[in-house]
Design an enzyme around this catalytic site. Structure first.
Site, PDB file in Angstrom:
ATOM      1  N   SER A  34       0.810  -1.230   0.000  1.00 50.91           N
ATOM      2  CA  SER A  34       0.000   0.000   0.000  1.00 50.91           C
ATOM      3  C   SER A  34       0.834   1.268   0.000  1.00 50.91           C
ATOM      4  CB  SER A  34      -0.941   0.014   1.213  1.00 50.91           C
ATOM      5  OG  SER A  34      -0.203  -0.008   2.419  1.00 50.91           O
ATOM      6  N   ASP A 326      -3.582   8.500   7.161  1.00 49.15           N
ATOM      7  CA  ASP A 326      -4.353   7.599   8.021  1.00 49.15           C
ATOM      8  C   ASP A 326      -3.372   6.935   8.974  1.00 49.15           C
ATOM      9  OD1 ASP A 326      -3.202   5.394   6.681  1.00 49.15           O
ATOM     10  OD2 ASP A 326      -4.966   4.994   5.463  1.00 49.15           O
ATOM     11  N   HIS A 329      -0.425   5.298   6.832  1.00 52.15           N
ATOM     12  CA  HIS A 329       0.153   5.834   5.603  1.00 52.15           C
ATOM     13  C   HIS A 329       0.437   7.335   5.692  1.00 52.15           C
ATOM     14  CE1 HIS A 329      -2.330   2.284   4.476  1.00 52.15           C
ATOM     15  NE2 HIS A 329      -1.217   1.983   3.816  1.00 52.15           N
TER      16      HIS A 329
END
Length: 351
Positions: A34, A326, A329
């Site tokens: 991610s 978040d 990240h």
């Protein structure tokens, strides 16, 4: 004396007559998790997605693409730094085709790791599957631009690999199976072996310019700081996790050295975000941030993915004030700072 002027004229003549005299990066090709996924997970049956607001609110058109960020991620900034387009599209995104992928393509899948057991946790693409898609891409590229041009793109492209964090946080320290099989040191060796084999496979397929991403200070992610707080450890960075990251990065550095010695004509570099990201976390104001301990999205303590949706009233209004978007990240602003650092300290050798 007009040597500088004559030198510039001579350079112009050389570039005009021999355009291949100066190496140019024709494409950015991305593998990983991610930290670099630009939307492949949108097409998977997994809960780990971010193709909804407020994700992407600072991306072009305010569009949630599946990037785990309020805007752009490192491959986007790196592509732009090499003079290519300002974002790298996801291979599985139906909006794009091989003409879009000829100068940049992204195979990354949020939630994956070197270890296939890691990708199984949230039903995302295993690392080996990213390689299979890359092989498929090579075939499409040859059909699109011809074998000779495809070979040139493949050999001159810069390959970005960024993963490993999930192997520890989502797998090793969360589930018992790997801990029963490996000490953390041996697990690092196991992951490093997979990384080495992956790069050797890329080499066989024609890749020559490869960036192997090191781990960030994963103990400083807001999610881990929150877990630390509830364990009664004060909510500071989990330095045990950070030590594991540093240890693994040292092993990756050794792997890079060995690969460069072993494989003729290859250039592998270690792109290490650890120290710059830790500096940002510990001295956020020096980089123009106000908040580093919690994230912008929702409460900033533990939310990501579906827990970070547009209906949540607590999400911050200005992500540029936050180191993290978040709980797992970085924000777009942080991604830009880290990408600039990586370009200057590792990827500049490919310019």
């Amino acid at each position: 004396m007009h040597i500088p002027v004559m030198f510039l004229i001579l350079c112009h003549i050389i570039l005009t007559l021999f355009p291949g005299a100066v190496a140019k990066v024709p494409a950015i090709i991305v593998f990983g998790d991610s930290s670099v996924d630009s939307g492949n997970n949108n097409q998977l049956s997994t809960v780990l997605k971010s193709n909804f607001q407020p994700y992407g609110r600072d991306f072009y058109g305010g569009r949630p693409t599946g990037r785990f960020c309020n805007g752009r991620i490192p491959p986007d900034f790196i592509s732009e730094a090499f003079g290519l387009k300002p974002f790298v599209p996801a291979y599985l995104d139906p909006m794009y085709n091989i003409s879009d992928f000829a100068d940049g393509v992204n195979f990354a899948s949020a939630g994956t790791g070197y270890d296939t057991a890691t990708s199984d946790v949230l039903s995302v693409l295993p690392f080996w599957r990213e390689m299979e898609y890359y092989k498929e891409y090579q075939g499409k590229l040859k059909a699109h631009v011809g074998a000779a041009k495809a070979k040139q793109i493949i050999s001159e492209a810069v390959y970005l690999l960024s993963l490993g964090t999930n192997d520890f946080l989502e797998n090793y320290y969360t589930l018992p199976e790997r801990r029963n099989q490996f000490t953390v040191d041996k697990y690092q060796d196991y992951l490093g072996g997979i990384a080495g084999q992956f790069i050797k496979e890329l080499y066989k397929l024609g890749a020559r310019k490869i960036s192997l991403g090191a781990l960030p200070p994963m103990g400083c992610l807001p999610l881990e700081r929150t877990a630390d707080f509830f364990r009664g450890d004060g909510g500071e960075c989990n330095e045990n996790y950070n030590k594991v990251a540093l240890s693994f990065n040292g092993k990756l550095s050794g792997l890079v050295k060995n690969l460069n010695q072993e494989l003729s004509g290859i250039k592998v570099v270690l792109s290490n975000p650890y120290y710059i990201l830790k500096q940002i976390v510990h001295k956020p104001s020096a980089y123009g941030f106000e908040v580093a301990a919690v994230a912008c999205c929702s409460s900033g303590l533990f939310e990501m993915g579906y827990m970070c949706d547009r209906l949540n009233p607590f999400t911050c209004t200005d992500a540029n004030k936050y180191v993290f978007w978040d709980s797992f990240h970085p924000s777009q602003k942080t991604n830009k700072i880290v990408s600039d650092y990586i370009m200057k300290n590792a990827l500049h050798v490919f310019l």
